[in-house]
Design a protein around this motif. Structure first.
Motif, PDB file in Angstrom:
ATOM      1  N   LEU A  18      -4.306  23.089   3.792  1.00  0.00           N
ATOM      2  CA  LEU A  18      -4.735  21.744   4.146  1.00  0.00           C
ATOM      3  C   LEU A  18      -5.807  21.779   5.216  1.00  0.00           C
ATOM      4  O   LEU A  18      -6.180  20.748   5.755  1.00  0.00           O
ATOM      5  CB  LEU A  18      -3.537  20.921   4.652  1.00  0.00           C
ATOM      6  CG  LEU A  18      -2.385  20.761   3.663  1.00  0.00           C
ATOM      7  CD1 LEU A  18      -1.281  19.954   4.310  1.00  0.00           C
ATOM      8  CD2 LEU A  18      -2.849  20.087   2.397  1.00  0.00           C
ATOM      9  N   THR A  19      -6.309  22.967   5.530  1.00  0.00           N
ATOM     10  CA  THR A  19      -7.263  23.113   6.612  1.00  0.00           C
ATOM     11  C   THR A  19      -8.639  22.653   6.155  1.00  0.00           C
ATOM     12  O   THR A  19      -9.079  22.964   5.046  1.00  0.00           O
ATOM     13  CB  THR A  19      -7.339  24.578   7.049  1.00  0.00           C
ATOM     14  OG1 THR A  19      -6.030  25.027   7.343  1.00  0.00           O
ATOM     15  CG2 THR A  19      -8.219  24.724   8.282  1.00  0.00           C
ATOM     16  N   ARG A  20      -9.307  21.904   7.029  1.00  0.00           N
ATOM     17  CA  ARG A  20     -10.661  21.461   6.757  1.00  0.00           C
ATOM     18  C   ARG A  20     -11.610  22.208   7.676  1.00  0.00           C
ATOM     19  O   ARG A  20     -11.231  22.623   8.770  1.00  0.00           O
ATOM     20  CB  ARG A  20     -10.806  19.957   6.996  1.00  0.00           C
ATOM     21  CG  ARG A  20      -9.942  19.108   6.121  1.00  0.00           C
ATOM     22  CD  ARG A  20     -10.393  17.669   6.215  1.00  0.00           C
ATOM     23  NE  ARG A  20     -10.472  17.200   7.578  1.00  0.00           N
ATOM     24  CZ  ARG A  20      -9.452  16.639   8.222  1.00  0.00           C
ATOM     25  NH1 ARG A  20      -8.296  16.498   7.615  1.00  0.00           N
ATOM     26  NH2 ARG A  20      -9.591  16.225   9.460  1.00  0.00           N
ATOM     27  N   PRO A  21     -12.870  22.346   7.267  1.00  0.00           N
ATOM     28  CA  PRO A  21     -13.824  22.991   8.153  1.00  0.00           C
ATOM     29  C   PRO A  21     -13.971  22.212   9.447  1.00  0.00           C
ATOM     30  O   PRO A  21     -14.047  20.991   9.451  1.00  0.00           O
ATOM     31  CB  PRO A  21     -15.128  22.987   7.340  1.00  0.00           C
ATOM     32  CG  PRO A  21     -14.706  22.826   5.916  1.00  0.00           C
ATOM     33  CD  PRO A  21     -13.444  22.029   5.956  1.00  0.00           C
ATOM     34  N   TRP A  90     -14.138  13.018   5.824  1.00  0.00           N
ATOM     35  CA  TRP A  90     -12.730  12.580   5.851  1.00  0.00           C
ATOM     36  C   TRP A  90     -12.338  11.988   4.504  1.00  0.00           C
ATOM     37  O   TRP A  90     -12.006  10.795   4.418  1.00  0.00           O
ATOM     38  CB  TRP A  90     -12.518  11.534   6.950  1.00  0.00           C
ATOM     39  CG  TRP A  90     -12.831  12.023   8.332  1.00  0.00           C
ATOM     40  CD1 TRP A  90     -12.225  13.026   9.002  1.00  0.00           C
ATOM     41  CD2 TRP A  90     -13.846  11.513   9.200  1.00  0.00           C
ATOM     42  NE1 TRP A  90     -12.768  13.191  10.244  1.00  0.00           N
ATOM     43  CE2 TRP A  90     -13.774  12.261  10.407  1.00  0.00           C
ATOM     44  CE3 TRP A  90     -14.794  10.478   9.113  1.00  0.00           C
ATOM     45  CZ2 TRP A  90     -14.623  12.029  11.476  1.00  0.00           C
ATOM     46  CZ3 TRP A  90     -15.638  10.254  10.189  1.00  0.00           C
ATOM     47  CH2 TRP A  90     -15.551  11.017  11.345  1.00  0.00           C
ATOM     48  N   PRO A  91     -12.328  12.731   3.437  1.00  0.00           N
ATOM     49  CA  PRO A  91     -11.999  12.144   2.128  1.00  0.00           C
ATOM     50  C   PRO A  91     -10.542  11.706   2.024  1.00  0.00           C
ATOM     51  O   PRO A  91     -10.253  10.629   1.487  1.00  0.00           O
ATOM     52  CB  PRO A  91     -12.335  13.268   1.142  1.00  0.00           C
ATOM     53  CG  PRO A  91     -12.230  14.518   1.943  1.00  0.00           C
ATOM     54  CD  PRO A  91     -12.667  14.167   3.327  1.00  0.00           C
ATOM     55  N   LEU A 115     -13.578   7.768  -4.138  1.00  0.00           N
ATOM     56  CA  LEU A 115     -12.775   8.474  -3.143  1.00  0.00           C
ATOM     57  C   LEU A 115     -11.737   9.369  -3.809  1.00  0.00           C
ATOM     58  O   LEU A 115     -11.493  10.504  -3.373  1.00  0.00           O
ATOM     59  CB  LEU A 115     -12.091   7.473  -2.212  1.00  0.00           C
ATOM     60  CG  LEU A 115     -13.003   6.742  -1.218  1.00  0.00           C
ATOM     61  CD1 LEU A 115     -12.220   5.666  -0.472  1.00  0.00           C
ATOM     62  CD2 LEU A 115     -13.616   7.739  -0.235  1.00  0.00           C
ATOM     63  N   LEU A 116     -11.098   8.871  -4.864  1.00  0.00           N
ATOM     64  CA  LEU A 116     -10.119   9.677  -5.593  1.00  0.00           C
ATOM     65  C   LEU A 116     -10.794  10.907  -6.206  1.00  0.00           C
ATOM     66  O   LEU A 116     -10.250  12.025  -6.158  1.00  0.00           O
ATOM     67  CB  LEU A 116      -9.462   8.821  -6.673  1.00  0.00           C
ATOM     68  CG  LEU A 116      -8.365   9.501  -7.508  1.00  0.00           C
ATOM     69  CD1 LEU A 116      -7.203   9.913  -6.622  1.00  0.00           C
ATOM     70  CD2 LEU A 116      -7.897   8.566  -8.621  1.00  0.00           C
ATOM     71  N   HIS A 122     -12.556  18.302  -3.759  1.00  0.00           N
ATOM     72  CA  HIS A 122     -12.750  19.061  -2.532  1.00  0.00           C
ATOM     73  C   HIS A 122     -11.472  19.391  -1.775  1.00  0.00           C
ATOM     74  O   HIS A 122     -11.552  20.069  -0.751  1.00  0.00           O
ATOM     75  CB  HIS A 122     -13.689  18.297  -1.592  1.00  0.00           C
ATOM     76  CG  HIS A 122     -15.092  18.189  -2.124  1.00  0.00           C
ATOM     77  ND1 HIS A 122     -15.989  19.221  -2.109  1.00  0.00           N
ATOM     78  CD2 HIS A 122     -15.726  17.139  -2.719  1.00  0.00           C
ATOM     79  CE1 HIS A 122     -17.123  18.829  -2.646  1.00  0.00           C
ATOM     80  NE2 HIS A 122     -17.001  17.579  -3.022  1.00  0.00           N
ATOM     81  N   ARG A 123     -10.348  18.892  -2.185  1.00  0.00           N
ATOM     82  CA  ARG A 123      -9.123  19.149  -1.438  1.00  0.00           C
ATOM     83  C   ARG A 123      -8.070  19.756  -2.362  1.00  0.00           C
ATOM     84  O   ARG A 123      -8.199  19.717  -3.583  1.00  0.00           O
ATOM     85  CB  ARG A 123      -8.604  17.853  -0.803  1.00  0.00           C
ATOM     86  CG  ARG A 123      -9.473  17.344   0.354  1.00  0.00           C
ATOM     87  CD  ARG A 123      -9.507  18.375   1.475  1.00  0.00           C
ATOM     88  NE  ARG A 123     -10.358  17.939   2.589  1.00  0.00           N
ATOM     89  CZ  ARG A 123     -11.603  18.311   2.764  1.00  0.00           C
ATOM     90  NH1 ARG A 123     -12.174  19.103   1.867  1.00  0.00           N
ATOM     91  NH2 ARG A 123     -12.296  17.911   3.819  1.00  0.00           N
ATOM     92  N   PRO A 124      -7.008  20.360  -1.790  1.00  0.00           N
ATOM     93  CA  PRO A 124      -5.979  20.996  -2.616  1.00  0.00           C
ATOM     94  C   PRO A 124      -5.402  20.033  -3.649  1.00  0.00           C
ATOM     95  O   PRO A 124      -5.279  18.824  -3.416  1.00  0.00           O
ATOM     96  CB  PRO A 124      -4.924  21.431  -1.593  1.00  0.00           C
ATOM     97  CG  PRO A 124      -5.689  21.633  -0.332  1.00  0.00           C
ATOM     98  CD  PRO A 124      -6.765  20.586  -0.342  1.00  0.00           C
ATOM     99  N   LEU A 125      -5.047  20.603  -4.781  1.00  0.00           N
ATOM    100  CA  LEU A 125      -4.564  19.792  -5.902  1.00  0.00           C
ATOM    101  C   LEU A 125      -3.313  18.974  -5.580  1.00  0.00           C
ATOM    102  O   LEU A 125      -3.183  17.841  -6.081  1.00  0.00           O
ATOM    103  CB  LEU A 125      -4.304  20.693  -7.106  1.00  0.00           C
ATOM    104  CG  LEU A 125      -5.555  21.138  -7.881  1.00  0.00           C
ATOM    105  CD1 LEU A 125      -5.160  22.055  -9.030  1.00  0.00           C
ATOM    106  CD2 LEU A 125      -6.323  19.936  -8.409  1.00  0.00           C
ATOM    107  N   PRO A 126      -2.350  19.454  -4.809  1.00  0.00           N
ATOM    108  CA  PRO A 126      -1.183  18.612  -4.513  1.00  0.00           C
ATOM    109  C   PRO A 126      -1.548  17.284  -3.845  1.00  0.00           C
ATOM    110  O   PRO A 126      -0.945  16.248  -4.137  1.00  0.00           O
ATOM    111  CB  PRO A 126      -0.339  19.494  -3.588  1.00  0.00           C
ATOM    112  CG  PRO A 126      -0.698  20.893  -3.969  1.00  0.00           C
ATOM    113  CD  PRO A 126      -2.147  20.839  -4.309  1.00  0.00           C
TER     114      PRO A 126
END
Length: 416
Positions: A18-21, A90-91, A115-116, A122-126
């Motif tokens: 869940l880490t973002r840059p 911040w998506p 947004l979805l 760009h973010r993990p599938l869960p």
């Protein structure tokens, strides 16, 4: 001393994180174009939906409801459309904050889908799957609050699910394509790094090979130098001609040894460079250079007998001839070091298909040598054994049944 955690540039490559840059990546021209297009699409849809709600035929409008709700919906739709400029940073936060609008807002519909889409890519599938599930749960509530004036309830539900499914499918396709491109790029980088490593290893092996060649040459020349210097030391009353001749040989041997040493140091210090900057390597010795090697030892006072029974010396492969030269050179060097004054016999024999055999023999020294022993590294025979092994041959060395020291090797000589 603390160290900052290394964050991947593309966290969507790691489904479990869940880490973002932590650093802001500057938008590229393509990013500006895509973000501007998304903003215009979302804003255009919000304005169009509000215009339909207040138009002359509201029964065909997509934004059915009280006027105050339509006005609030317009403000919310424009606000979410403007917030799309922050979706790269911040998506997830924007998608969660705008979730309540999925219950009743028509004007923010396109912005919510964008947004979805961003979260899924760009973010993990869960996280993306959870947001898709919430949107699916809000679909019946939205259909009851904003009923379509033309389509029945289940038809409206089907169209809404179709739009959401199309966005999810497109997002998963884009995600898979980006993962493939990144994987190919990483594989290409790894292949390039491995190629550079192979080149560096090959260069190092070549330097080591040249250094070993120079070791053999230096050991031979320095042993000759020591032999002549020892003769001058133990015969100070020698005739002037012999002293001058020995001094000339010492000078020539020292000059040649210095030149060889300069070359090996240059090889070991050389930095990787292009072929145009590399100095050409000196011609390597072959079987035809063995007589000159023997003559050089005889000039130094070593008694050497040679029996050459090679069928066709000109047809000997260069690699085999070079190995024979180095073996003879090592045998003469060892004889001068450990058995000074002894008769050294060299036998060469072979023909294509049968291989080439070389044997160097000298009597085992009796008692302690009168002259100081020439120091050595003790690795000459090890290098010869490695050379013969790499050539696919056999090597034997040591004291035989007659009491002589024998150095014998057999090298393959394929038939042409």
């Amino acid at each position: 001393m603390s160290s900052a955690a290394v964050v991947p540039e593309h966290p969507w490559l790691l489904p479990g994180t869940l880490t973002r840059p932590t650093t802001t990546v500057r938008r590229t021209p393509r990013d500006w174009f895509v973000d501007g297009l998304c903003f215009l699409l979302a804003l255009g849809w919000a304005v169009l939906a509000f215009h339909d709600s207040v138009g002359p035929e509201p029964e065909f409008a997509v934004n059915v409801g009280p006027s105050w709700l339509n006005e609030i919906d317009l403000v919310l739709g424009v606000s979410v459309s403007a917030a799309l400029w922050l979706r790269r940073r911040w998506p997830v936060a924007l998608a969660v904050a705008s979730l309540p609008l999925a219950l009743f807002s028509v004007n923010a519909g396109v912005a919510l889908l964008i947004l979805l889409f961003t979260v899924l890519v760009h973010r993990p599938l869960p996280i993306g799957a959870a947001l898709v599930g919430v949107h699916l749960l809000t679909t019946p509530i939205y259909t009851m609050i904003r009923p379509d004036p033309v389509l029945p309830f289940w038809a409206t539900m089907a169209w809404t699910l179709l739009f959401i499914g199309a966005v999810v499918a497109w997002a998963l396709f884009v995600r898979a394509r980006r993962q493939l491109v990144w994987s190919l790029r990483e594989r290409a980088d790894r292949a390039e790094a491995e190629q550079q490593l192979r080149v560096a290893q090959a260069r190092q092996l070549e330097r080591t090979r040249i250094a070993r060649e120079m070791h053999d040459v230096l050991a031979h020349r320095i042993s000759l130098l020591s032999l002549h210097a020892g003769a001058l030391e133990f015969r100070p009353d020698a005739p002037a001609e012999e002293v001058a001749k020995a001094a000339g040989v010492i000078r020539a041997s020292a000059h040649a040894a210095l030149q060889d040493l300069r070359e090996v140091i240059g090889v070991l210090r050389a930095e990787p460079g292009g072929a145009e900057t590399a100095t050409p390597e000196r011609p390597q010795p072959t079987l035809g250079d063995v007589p000159a090697l023997v003559a050089e030892s005889r000039a130094a006072g070593v008694r050497v007998g040679v029996v050459d029974a090679v069928a066709d010396a000109a047809a000997v492969p260069p690699a085999v001839g070079r190995s024979v030269y180095r073996i003879v050179q090592e045998g003469l060097t060892n004889a001068r070091k450990h058995a000074p004054g002894a008769l050294v016999s060299i036998q060469l024999a072979g023909r294509p298909g049968d291989g080439l055999a070389v044997e160097i023999r000298n009597p085992w020294p009796v008692g302690e040598p009168a002259a100081p022993v020439i120091p050595g590294t003790g690795t000459g025979l090890v290098g010869v054994a490695e050379r013969v092994s790499l050539a696919g041959g056999r090597l034997e060395h040591g004291r035989d049944a007659t009491g002589d020291f024998r150095l014998a090797a057999w090298l393959p000589w394929p038939a042409s």
